[in-house]
Write an enzyme that holds these catalytic residues in place. Structure first.
Site, mmCIF file in Angstrom:
data_model
loop_
_atom_site.group_PDB
_atom_site.id
_atom_site.type_symbol
_atom_site.label_atom_id
_atom_site.label_comp_id
_atom_site.label_asym_id
_atom_site.label_seq_id
_atom_site.Cartn_x
_atom_site.Cartn_y
_atom_site.Cartn_z
ATOM 1 N N GLY A 30 0.902 -1.436 -0.099
ATOM 2 C CA GLY A 30 0.057 0.091 0.161
ATOM 3 C C GLY A 30 0.842 1.293 0.074
ATOM 4 O O GLY A 30 0.561 2.206 0.801
ATOM 5 N N THR B 35 2.520 4.230 -2.734
ATOM 6 C CA THR B 35 2.141 4.882 -3.782
ATOM 7 C C THR B 35 1.596 4.170 -4.880
ATOM 8 O O THR B 35 0.390 4.331 -5.421
ATOM 9 C CB THR B 35 3.020 5.842 -4.361
ATOM 10 O OG1 THR B 35 3.644 6.806 -3.322
ATOM 11 C CG2 THR B 35 2.561 6.873 -5.500
ATOM 12 N N ASP C 222 3.559 -1.913 10.169
ATOM 13 C CA ASP C 222 4.875 -2.078 10.549
ATOM 14 C C ASP C 222 6.103 -1.763 9.521
ATOM 15 O O ASP C 222 6.999 -1.508 10.004
ATOM 16 C CB ASP C 222 4.759 -3.738 11.322
ATOM 17 C CG ASP C 222 4.362 -3.628 12.340
ATOM 18 O OD1 ASP C 222 3.783 -2.697 13.043
ATOM 19 O OD2 ASP C 222 3.487 -4.738 12.707
ATOM 20 N N GLU D 15 8.133 12.346 -4.460
ATOM 21 C CA GLU D 15 7.281 13.466 -4.456
ATOM 22 C C GLU D 15 7.383 14.362 -5.424
ATOM 23 O O GLU D 15 6.449 15.479 -5.331
ATOM 24 C CB GLU D 15 7.649 14.267 -2.980
ATOM 25 C CG GLU D 15 7.841 13.309 -1.899
ATOM 26 C CD GLU D 15 7.668 13.679 -0.361
ATOM 27 O OE1 GLU D 15 8.262 14.698 -0.117
ATOM 28 O OE2 GLU D 15 6.696 13.179 0.323
ATOM 29 N N LYS E 278 4.628 22.067 -10.248
ATOM 30 C CA LYS E 278 6.037 21.695 -10.704
ATOM 31 C C LYS E 278 5.961 22.135 -12.213
ATOM 32 O O LYS E 278 5.194 21.508 -12.884
ATOM 33 C CB LYS E 278 6.526 20.401 -10.494
ATOM 34 C CG LYS E 278 8.057 19.938 -11.061
ATOM 35 C CD LYS E 278 8.328 18.547 -10.642
ATOM 36 C CE LYS E 278 9.298 18.177 -11.735
ATOM 37 N NZ LYS E 278 9.695 16.666 -11.692
ATOM 38 N N THR F 164 10.420 9.933 -12.607
ATOM 39 C CA THR F 164 9.692 9.193 -13.710
ATOM 40 C C THR F 164 8.915 8.118 -12.958
ATOM 41 O O THR F 164 8.151 7.350 -13.739
ATOM 42 C CB THR F 164 10.491 8.636 -14.875
ATOM 43 O OG1 THR F 164 11.718 8.438 -14.397
ATOM 44 C CG2 THR F 164 10.874 9.915 -15.772
HETATM 45 P P1 FAD Z 1 6.826 1.246 -1.367
HETATM 46 O O1 FAD Z 1 6.502 2.595 -0.880
HETATM 47 O O2 FAD Z 1 7.939 0.844 -0.544
HETATM 48 O O3 FAD Z 1 5.590 0.454 -0.763
HETATM 49 C C1 FAD Z 1 5.639 -0.885 -0.230
HETATM 50 C C2 FAD Z 1 4.394 -1.398 0.044
HETATM 51 O O4 FAD Z 1 4.585 -2.671 0.368
HETATM 52 C C3 FAD Z 1 4.372 -0.817 1.605
HETATM 53 O O5 FAD Z 1 2.921 -0.702 1.703
HETATM 54 C C4 FAD Z 1 4.761 -2.102 2.471
HETATM 55 O O6 FAD Z 1 4.168 -2.005 4.008
HETATM 56 C C5 FAD Z 1 4.075 -3.081 1.703
HETATM 57 N N1 FAD Z 1 4.652 -4.325 2.032
HETATM 58 C C6 FAD Z 1 6.124 -4.757 1.761
HETATM 59 N N2 FAD Z 1 6.368 -6.077 2.252
HETATM 60 C C7 FAD Z 1 5.183 -6.489 2.847
HETATM 61 C C8 FAD Z 1 4.738 -7.755 3.435
HETATM 62 N N3 FAD Z 1 5.507 -8.500 3.942
HETATM 63 N N4 FAD Z 1 3.641 -7.390 4.001
HETATM 64 C C9 FAD Z 1 2.720 -6.662 3.898
HETATM 65 N N5 FAD Z 1 3.075 -5.609 3.329
HETATM 66 C C10 FAD Z 1 4.226 -5.649 2.641
HETATM 67 N N6 FAD Z 1 9.205 8.684 -7.759
HETATM 68 C C11 FAD Z 1 8.774 9.752 -8.361
HETATM 69 O O7 FAD Z 1 7.984 9.613 -9.254
HETATM 70 N N7 FAD Z 1 9.286 11.107 -7.988
HETATM 71 C C12 FAD Z 1 10.136 11.034 -7.326
HETATM 72 O O8 FAD Z 1 10.583 12.308 -6.877
HETATM 73 C C13 FAD Z 1 10.774 10.041 -6.592
HETATM 74 N N8 FAD Z 1 11.787 10.240 -5.741
HETATM 75 C C14 FAD Z 1 12.586 9.003 -5.381
HETATM 76 C C15 FAD Z 1 13.769 9.150 -4.471
HETATM 77 C C16 FAD Z 1 14.299 8.137 -3.833
HETATM 78 C C17 FAD Z 1 15.652 8.121 -3.125
HETATM 79 C C18 FAD Z 1 13.788 6.602 -4.424
HETATM 80 C C19 FAD Z 1 14.517 5.396 -3.851
HETATM 81 C C20 FAD Z 1 12.474 6.650 -5.248
HETATM 82 C C21 FAD Z 1 11.814 7.745 -5.742
HETATM 83 N N9 FAD Z 1 10.864 7.681 -6.241
HETATM 84 C C22 FAD Z 1 10.247 8.864 -6.860
HETATM 85 C C23 FAD Z 1 10.278 6.519 -6.484
HETATM 86 C C24 FAD Z 1 9.136 6.590 -5.475
HETATM 87 O O9 FAD Z 1 9.652 6.384 -4.192
HETATM 88 C C25 FAD Z 1 8.021 5.300 -5.715
HETATM 89 O O10 FAD Z 1 7.761 5.432 -7.057
HETATM 90 C C26 FAD Z 1 6.985 5.115 -4.882
HETATM 91 O O11 FAD Z 1 7.144 5.536 -3.720
HETATM 92 C C27 FAD Z 1 6.201 3.869 -5.225
HETATM 93 O O12 FAD Z 1 6.840 2.659 -4.421
HETATM 94 P P2 FAD Z 1 5.888 1.499 -4.242
HETATM 95 O O13 FAD Z 1 4.386 1.793 -3.761
HETATM 96 O O14 FAD Z 1 6.689 0.614 -5.301
HETATM 97 O O15 FAD Z 1 6.815 0.936 -2.800
#
Ligand code: FAD
Length: 505
Positions: A24, A26, A52, A60, A89, A349
C-alpha cells in the site's frame, strides 16, 4: 536463473474476478484506486499492507502525465492538492550538471513555435548566428514562469505542469477513493506467498496471523522487496548500474523557510546530486549518490550541512539497484512500482511508470489470462523504460565536468546504442525525433541536450529563407508573447493559497 514465462497451457481458463494487491505505497494505492474506480463493479479487489513495514516514504516530484491519470479517475484537483500539500512543478532546475557553475531548467513547456519543416531550435540557431536571438530558454512560457515563481491555470491548457506532493498523504487520499469504490483493505504482514506446485502460479497470500487471501490476479506493489515477482517467482533483474552509478540515497524533511518554488532542484555533487522539493508547508530534501564513490557519512554530512530550516524527520537511509525486472508480468502476477523497475529519481519518472503500468493493465485487463497479452504488456513496458533510462543517462554523460572519478567515468562510459544515436543525430543536425508513445518529447531532449552543452554542428537550411528583419520579427513576437503571458501571472505561492490551501502537517 529466471524462470521462463508460463505457457498458455498452465494459465487457468477461468475468469479473472479476484484481484489482490500486495502493498500500500504509492504504487499499491494508485493501482487500487484505478482498478476499483474503473473496473471495480466487475471485480473483487483486496489490498494488503503492513503499517509495521511501512512505505518507502519518498517520491514527491511528478511529471505532467499525472494530470491525465487524475482525469481518468475523475479526481478533483483542488481536493487532491489540498490533501497532499501539493505545489506546482513547472520543470527541474539542473544546477552544476554541465559544469559546477552552470544552471539550466528542463521545463515542461514548448519552446518557441515550430515550422512544418523544422523545429524552432533551427530558427533560434540561425538567430544566434545573426546576433538576433536571446538564450533558448527565453522563448518558453513555463520556463520563464518557473524562474519568476509564477503560476496560474491558463485557458487551452497553455501552461503544462505537474505537482510536488506529500507521498504519504497522497496514498491516504487514494485509499479514500479506493475504499469508496469497494476496495477491501487488510492490515497485516504477508508471511508467505503460496504457489500452485503444478503451474507455479500464485494461489494465495498467507498473512502472519495465519489467514489467507486467495486471488486470480496478484499485483506486486511490495516495493524493492518484490516479494511476489522476485522472492517467490524468481523473475530475474537486469542491472543498469554500469550506466546509472547511484545506488544510495538519504532523505529528510525540513520546515518551509520561504515560499515554495514551482520547480524541483537537482543540485549536482562530485559523486551524485541533491534534490529539493518544496511542498506547501515543508521541504523534501535528499541526496542521491554512488556508494562506490563516496561513503554514507560523507554524503549525510553534505546533505545536513546544505539544508535550511528546522529538521522534521530523522534522515532516512535508502539503498537501491537501478534496472528492470526481466518480466514485470509473469503468469498471474504483475509487478508495478519499485518491484518492477527503478530508474533513479532525477527526472521524477517512477510514479509515471507506475501509472503507465496501471493504465496498460486496465487496457489489457484479461477476461482470462492469455500469454500473448502478457508478452505484449512486457514488451511495451520495456520500451517505455528504455526510453526513460536513456533520457536519464543523457544528463550524466553529456557533461563538461571532469572534477571527480565519478564524472570522468560517466562522461566516458559507452552508451546504449539508442541514446548514442540520438546524441549523434542532434550533434550533427540539430534534430531530435519523437516516437509516438514516448514520454519525453522533442523539446525535453533539446532543452537537456543544449543545457548539458551539446552544440549542434549543423542545422536545417529553411531559416535561411528568412531575411534578418523577418527572423528578428518572428523571434521577437514569440518572446513578447512569453513576456506578456508571464507578466500577467500571479505569484505561485499566492495562487496556491487561493486555489488549494493545505492544512499544516
Ligand atoms: P513502497 O512505497 O516501498 O511500498 C511497498 C508497500 O508494500 C508498503 O505498503 C509495504 O508496507 C508493503 N509491504 C512490503 N512487504 C510487505 C509484507 N511482507 N507484507 C505486507 N506488506 C508489505 N518517484 C517519483 O515519481 N518521483 C520522485 O521524486 C521520486 N523520488 C525518489 C527518491 C528516491 C531516493 C527513491 C529511492 C525513489 C524515488 N521515487 C520517486 C520512487 C518512489 O519512491 C516510488 O515511485 C513510490 O514510492 C512507489 O513505491 P512503491 O509503492 O512501489 O513501494
Amino acid at each position: 536463473m529466471s524462470p521462463s514465462s508460463p505457457s498458455e497451457s498452465v494459465l487457468p481458463q477461468t475468469p479473472v474476478r479476484r484481484v489482490v494487491i500486495a502493498g500500500g505505497g504509492t504504487a499499491g494505492w494508485m493501482a487500487a484506486a484505478a482498478i476499483c474506480k474503473l473496473l471495480g463493479r466487475t471485480l473483487e479487489v483486496t489490498l494488503v499492507e503492513s503499517e509495521d513495514i511501512g512505505t518507502i516514504g519518498v517520491g514527491e516530484a511528478t511529471i505532467p502525465t499525472m494530470l491525465t491519470f487524475h482525469r481518468l479517475l475523475g479526481i478533483d484537483e483542488q481536493a487532491f492538492m489540498a490533501a497532499s500539500q501539493a505545489t506546482i512543478k513547472l520543470g527541474i532546475s539542473f544546477e552544476g550538471w554541465r559544469d559546477p557553475d552552470h544552471r539550466y531548467l528542463h521545463s515542461f513547456g514548448i519552446t518557441g513555435k515550430d515550422h512544418w519543416s523544422a523545429g524552432f531550435q533551427h530558427f533560434w540557431m540561425r538567430g544566434r548566428e545573426r546576433g538576433l536571438a536571446e538564450d533558448y530558454p527565453a522563448y518558453c512560457i513555463e520556463l520563464q514562469a518557473a524562474l519568476r515563481h509564477r503560476f496560474a491555470h491558463l485557458s487551452d491548457y497553455r501552461m503544462n505542469y505537474a505537482y510536488h506532493l506529500d507521498a504519504g498523504r497522497y496514498a491516504r487520499f487514494l485509499r479514500g477513493i479506493s475504499e469508496t469504490h469497494g476496495c477491501r483493505r487488510i492490515e497485516g504482514r504477508i508471511a508467505e506467498v503460496i504457489t500452485d506446485p503444478d503451474s507455479g502460479l500464485i494461489r494465495a497470500l498467507q498473512l502472519a496471523d495465519g489467514s489467507t487471501i486467495e486471488g486470480d490476479l496478484f499485483v506486486d506493489c511490495t516495493g524493492f522487496r518484490a516479494l511476489l515477482i522476485g522472492q517467490t517467482l524468481g523473475v530475474g533483474f537486469e542491472d543498469w548500474s554500469h550506466w546509472l552509478l547511484n545506488d544510495s540515497a538519504i532523505a529528510t524533511q525540513t520546515a518551509a523557510v520561504r515560499p515554495p518554488a514551482p520547480y524541483t532542484r537537482a543540485i549536482a555533487e562530485p559523486w551524485g546530486w541533491q534534490w529539493r522539493i518544496a511542498l506547501q508547508h515543508r521541504m523534501g530534501n535528499g541526496i542521491v549518490y554512488a556508494s562506490r564513490h563516496v561513503d554514507d557519512d560523507t554524503a549525510r554530512a553534505r546533505l545536513l550541512s546544505s539544508i535550511e530550516g528546522e529538521r522534521l524527520r530523522e534522515p532516512l537511509q535508502l539503498r537501491f539497484r537501478p534496472g528492470r525486472r526481466l518480466r514485470s508480468w509473469h503468469g498471474n502476477c504483475i509487478a508495478i512500482g519499485l518491484s518492477a523497475s527503478f530508474i533513479e529519481p532525477l527526472e521524477s519518472t517512477t510514479i509515471h511508470l507506475i501509472q503507465r503500468g496501471i493504465v496498460r493493465l486496465l487496457q489489457a485487463f484479461p477476461q482470462v489470462l492469455a500469454a500473448p497479452a502478457i508478452a505484449e504488456y512486457n514488451a511495451r513496458m520495456d520500451e517505455e523504460l528504455q526510453h526513460v533510462r536513456d533520457f536519464v543517462i543523457l544528463h550524466y554523460h553529456a557533461t563538461e565536468r571532469r572534477d571527480s572519478a565519478y564524472w570522468r567515468y560517466v562522461a566516458e562510459m559507452p552508451l546504449p546504442d539508442t541514446l548514442q544515436h540520438r546524441i549523434d543525430l542532434f550533434r550533427d543536425t540539430g534534430t531530435v525525433y519523437h516516437v509516438p508513445g514516448e514520454l519525453f518529447a522533442e523539446n525535453s531532449w533539446i532543452q537537456v541536450m543544449l543545457g548539458q552543452g551539446i552544440v549542434p554542428r549543423h542545422r536545417h537550411p529553411v531559416p535561411d529563407l528568412m531575411g534578418d528583419e523577418e527572423l528578428r520579427g518572428f523571434l521577437a513576437a514569440v518572446r513578447a508573447d512569453v513576456e506578456r503571458t508571464v507578466d500577467a501571472l500571479p505569484a505561485h505561492h499566492d495562487y496556491l493559497q487561493r486555489y488549494c490551501p493545505a492544512a499544516p502537517a
